[in-house]
Design a protein around this motif. Structure first.
Motif, PDB file in Angstrom:
ATOM      1  N   LEU A   1       0.830  -1.199   0.000  1.00  0.00           N
ATOM      2  CA  LEU A   1       0.000   0.000   0.000  1.00  0.00           C
ATOM      3  C   LEU A   1       0.863   1.246   0.000  1.00  0.00           C
TER       4      LEU A   1
ATOM      5  N   GLN B   1      -6.517  -2.058  -2.194  1.00  0.00           N
ATOM      6  CA  GLN B   1      -5.816  -3.267  -2.612  1.00  0.00           C
ATOM      7  C   GLN B   1      -6.403  -4.436  -1.834  1.00  0.00           C
TER       8      GLN B   1
ATOM      9  N   ASP C   1     -10.672  -5.493  -6.528  1.00  0.00           N
ATOM     10  CA  ASP C   1      -9.449  -4.811  -6.096  1.00  0.00           C
ATOM     11  C   ASP C   1      -9.762  -3.460  -5.466  1.00  0.00           C
ATOM     12  N   TRP C   2     -10.736  -2.743  -6.048  1.00  0.00           N
ATOM     13  CA  TRP C   2     -11.080  -1.412  -5.547  1.00  0.00           C
ATOM     14  C   TRP C   2     -11.862  -1.474  -4.239  1.00  0.00           C
TER      15      TRP C   2
ATOM     16  N   HIS D   1       2.146   2.034  -3.381  1.00  0.00           N
ATOM     17  CA  HIS D   1       1.181   2.616  -4.305  1.00  0.00           C
ATOM     18  C   HIS D   1       0.758   4.016  -3.897  1.00  0.00           C
TER      19      HIS D   1
ATOM     20  N   THR E   1      -6.476   4.609  -2.176  1.00  0.00           N
ATOM     21  CA  THR E   1      -6.160   3.418  -2.951  1.00  0.00           C
ATOM     22  C   THR E   1      -6.793   2.217  -2.266  1.00  0.00           C
TER      23      THR E   1
END
Length: 356
Positions: free
Chosen positions: A5, A134, A336-337, A8, A132
């Motif tokens: 995380l 994950q 994923d989102w 990203h 984000t």
């Protein structure tokens, strides 16, 4: 918090001389916290190097650098090592200017986060947010325009989000896994962080990031008046255009992606061509603004997907509208989102459903 995380997360260089502004409404919690510690507006202003009458009456706007100095002055004059936390605890609906009402009209917390990313500039230019997802973990990061030594700034932002989030949910949300870039000050005072956040943050981190269960994004906002959302969004967009006369590049890319997705024209090359630059130039300029084409594309698709699901469109229709060739690709991306598949999200966000 996972390394993936953090990898990203988007790091935006600190800009101590950032020329932005803070809305007067966002300044109010700071004044209240200082007053509670016996520091009046005039003394606070002088402590920050401003004119004694600079805060009375409350200005409509204040330079962002002055706001940061006021935070540090409030901590010093009030002898409060946790002044930023106590400022954040006084955040309320009106603190966030026009977009506070938008948050109250959102269907779910995912939409509320999306509106924060879009409209936080209406409240302040102190930093910018990213989100984000994950797997089953969501990571909210706040990228300050000021160095980590201004610890009260980051503390006030995350405490404000925590307090307002609890108010919006009508209950105390689970404690996030929080990491902050500053050193945390005296370890003897870390219990104050536990009181506010429900856990002690990790200090000295690479980013200011709160990780939480991604399923929260699908949790409905209790008592939300979704009928007001279109009107409030129109008003906020008008204010945002006034605040930023020329749309920033990320906003232009987002708009081009949204317009092009149903027609298969949302690829990097097509968007770059529309903006009259090469793909390499577009990528370089986005990176300079702390963004990436893929991130903006994912954010646009996720927001549109939630809207289409809420409107009852079939998964096949949504797959086509979002520019995917296969439904399985859309299902994988959505998981994923959001941490759950589209069908489960639709069930959880249906009227009358609650819980994570």
């Amino acid at each position: 918090m996972t390394t993936a995380l953090l990898d990203h997360a988007i790091c935006i260089p600190a800009r101590p001389n950032h020329p932005g502004r803070v809305a007067g409404s966002y300044l109010q919690p700071l004044l209240e916290a200082a007053a509670a510690r016996g520091v009046g507006a005039a003394a606070l202003a002088r402590g920050a190097g401003l004119a004694a009458d600079a805060l009375d009456p409350l200005p409509a706007r204040l330079p962002a650098a002055d706001y940061v100095r006021l935070l540090d002055a409030g901590a010093e004059l009030g002898n409060d090592p946790h002044f930023g936390l106590h400022v954040g605890e006084r955040v309320k609906l009106g603190t966030f200017s026009a977009y506070g009402l938008i948050l109250l009209s959102c269907r779910d917390f995912g939409q509320a986060f999306a509106q924060t990313l879009r409209y936080e500039a209406l409240a302040h230019d102190l930093g910018r947010s990213t989100l984000t997802v994950q797997g089953d973990v969501a990571a909210y990061s706040w990228h300050s325009h000021y160095p980590p030594r201004h610890r009260h700034l980051a503390d006030s932002v995350f405490a404000g989000i925590r307090v307002f989030g609890n108010w919006l949910a009508g209950t105390s949300l689970p404690a996030p896994s929080l990491a902050l870039m500053h050193d945390g000050g005296d370890p003897a005072g870390h219990e104050e962080y536990r009181r506010v956040f429900g856990s002690v943050p990790a200090f000295g981190a690479a980013t200011n990031t709160a990780c939480f269960d991604a399923a929260l994004l699908a949790c409905p906002v209790p008592n939300a008046d979704v009928s007001l959302y279109p009107v409030l969004q129109t008003h906020a967009e008008r204010l945002l255009r006034q605040h930023t006369p020329e749309p920033d590049l990320a906003a232009q890319v987002h708009a081009a992606i949204v317009a092009g997705l149903p027609h298969g024209e949302a690829r990097l090359a097509a968007v770059a061509r529309q903006l009259r630059m090469t793909p390499r130039t577009l990528q370089r300029k986005l990176a300079g603004a702390g963004a990436s084409f893929q991130q903006i594309l994912d954010q646009a698709r996720f927001a549109l997907a939630r809207d289409y699901l809420a409107r009852g469109l079939s998964l096949l229709e949504i797959t086509s509208l979002l520019g995917y060739q296969e439904q399985s690709a859309f299902n994988h991306a959505f998981r994923d989102w959001a941490g759950i598949n589209p069908g489960a999200w639709r069930e959880r966000s249906a009227p009358g459903t609650r819980g994570l």
